[in-house]
Design an enzyme around this catalytic site. Structure first.
Site, PDB file in Angstrom:
ATOM      1  N   THR A  40      71.513  44.066  42.003  1.00 35.08           N
ATOM      2  CA  THR A  40      72.026  45.386  41.622  1.00 35.08           C
ATOM      3  C   THR A  40      70.909  46.416  41.723  1.00 35.08           C
ATOM      4  OG1 THR A  40      73.754  44.501  40.194  1.00 35.08           O
ATOM      5  CG2 THR A  40      72.990  46.723  39.711  1.00 35.08           C
ATOM      6  N   HIS A  74      81.798  36.446  41.701  1.00 31.69           N
ATOM      7  CA  HIS A  74      80.795  36.476  40.630  1.00 31.69           C
ATOM      8  C   HIS A  74      81.413  35.857  39.373  1.00 31.69           C
ATOM      9  CE1 HIS A  74      77.374  37.368  38.340  1.00 31.69           C
ATOM     10  NE2 HIS A  74      77.148  38.623  38.691  1.00 31.69           N
ATOM     11  N   ASN A 127      76.682  35.015  34.554  1.00 33.87           N
ATOM     12  CA  ASN A 127      75.935  36.058  33.839  1.00 33.87           C
ATOM     13  C   ASN A 127      76.729  36.868  32.823  1.00 33.87           C
ATOM     14  OD1 ASN A 127      73.762  35.206  35.281  1.00 33.87           O
ATOM     15  ND2 ASN A 127      73.732  36.930  36.711  1.00 33.87           N
ATOM     16  N   TYR A 153      79.847  38.014  32.779  1.00 34.15           N
ATOM     17  CA  TYR A 153      80.858  38.974  33.186  1.00 34.15           C
ATOM     18  C   TYR A 153      82.253  38.361  33.022  1.00 34.15           C
ATOM     19  CZ  TYR A 153      76.736  41.466  34.708  1.00 34.15           C
ATOM     20  OH  TYR A 153      75.515  42.099  34.717  1.00 34.15           O
ATOM     21  N   ASN A 212      73.762  38.465  28.991  1.00 34.03           N
ATOM     22  CA  ASN A 212      74.807  39.324  28.438  1.00 34.03           C
ATOM     23  C   ASN A 212      75.537  38.671  27.273  1.00 34.03           C
ATOM     24  OD1 ASN A 212      74.529  41.739  30.033  1.00 34.03           O
ATOM     25  ND2 ASN A 212      75.272  40.535  31.764  1.00 34.03           N
TER      26      ASN A 212
END
Length: 364
Positions: free
Chosen positions: A29, A179, A182, A184, A239
């Protein structure tokens, strides 16, 4: 190049795609999409073209909808402007001899109301706020309080994944990475720390893997499974994500992914950008359970990468942050050259400085 390094630089057949080497550029990112449209631009095309010697480029995470966005100025893959922008990127990469997958992303609760449609709350499996920050126009900020998805909303998000996969095809990508790592949205559904649902998407491992597998099935209705991979991070606490039994959870998930014939699993071994031994976990068990390719990621250096491929522990090695300052990373690894250091002040947002102005060795 020493003889024992040769396997890392040997060709590899990923699904039905021939790669010239075993080095993968991991998603990174960088927050440099066009302001207002979140479409890639010429600057992004230049950045990826510079790194096209990788066996495979995986794009920065790209949201499947406005609801799926969690950080300012990240690219999407759902609007016509974004398709046009990505097409310029993929054309540039292909002209340089590269191959490129897009990573499709819904952040779930890792977002801020300023990024959401109508300034609404981010969505999640359960209304549990993550102890983490996101990046908005004014800088880093605490994420907003999420709301729990209604069960009849979930199918719409799955359709958004399919639509984004169709956009990726029109944009000229060679494949899709989902994805699922992490912390999400997909990861939030997987983990019992963030998923407290009592319907068919919560509770048992079969229920908690349901959303991930529905997304896989939706994307493989658009793309051949041989052009689809998924990124997972079984023990990473990124996260504010956690699970009481990651070995059982990810063992079950990977078996089901293998049955679907995906091209690869892209596995973050340990804590994202952190310790590889944060929790005991048998990553080789995932390798054995999956019939496709195994891409290993997290803290690999040249020696570790050579050993992993030579021993058969991994088929390919993904490098993330080393690719930021080393556009010619493949050649540097091939000859054992020193790696340039990252300018951390330019990681997120900005211009070409700290993005496309890192020199290759020949230009140093």
């Amino acid at each position: 190049m020493s003889p024992n390094a040769a396997p890392l630089f040997a060709p590899f057949k990923l699904g039905d795609l021939q790669l010239p080497n075993r080095i993968v550029m991991a998603p990174l990112t960088r927050n440099r999409a066009t302001h207002g449209t979140d479409a890639p631009r010429e600057l992004n095309a230049r950045y990826y073209r510079q790194r096209a010697s990788a066996g495979l480029l995986i794009s920065e995470a790209s949201q499947i909808s406005q609801q799926g966005q969690g950080y300012i100025w990240t690219p999407g893959c759902y609007s016509e402007a974004q398709v046009v922008g990505w097409r310029a990127v993929t054309d540039s990469v292909h002209a340089a001899g590269g191959r490129m997958f897009v990573q499709l992303w819904h952040v779930g609760r890792v977002s801020h109301s300023s990024l959401q449609p109508g300034g609404g709350a981010p969505v999640a499996p359960s209304a549990i706020r993550a102890k983490t920050k996101t990046f908005i126009e004014t800088g880093f900020a605490e994420v907003s309080e999420p709301r729990a998805l209604l069960i009849d909303e979930i199918a719409g998000i799955v359709r958004d994944y399919a639509h984004a996969a169709e956009c990726a095809r029109r944009a000229g990508f060679d494949g899709v990475e989902i994805h699922g790592a992490n912390g999400y949205l997909i990861d939030q559904f997987l983990r019992d720390g963030s998923n407290k649902r009592v319907d068919s998407y919560g509770g048992s491992i079969d229920n908690r893997t349901r959303f991930a597998l529905e997304v896989v099935d939706a994307i493989t209705s658009v793309w051949s499974p041989s052009r689809v991979g998924i990124r997972i991070a079984p023990v990473s606490p990124a996260n504010d994500i956690q699970d009481s039994s990651p070995a059982a959870l990810f063992g079950s998930l990977v078996e089901k992914l293998s049955e679907r014939g995906l091209a690869y699993i892209h596995v973050i071994e340990g804590a994202t950008q952190g310790a590889r031994d944060i929790l005991p976990f048998d990553f080789r068990a995932l390798r054995r359970a999956f019939r496709g390719a195994y891409i290993a990621n997290n803290g690999y250096n040249r020696e570790m990468a050579i050993e992993a491929v030579q021993s058969g522990a991994a088929d390919l090695i993904a490098f993330g942050r080393p690719y930021i300052a080393n556009p010619d990373l493949v050649e540097r690894l091939r000859v054992g050259a020193p790696l340039a250091e990252i300018d951390r002040a330019t990681l997120y947002g900005g211009s070409e400085h700290g993005y496309t102005d890192y020199p290759a060795m020949a230009a140093s």
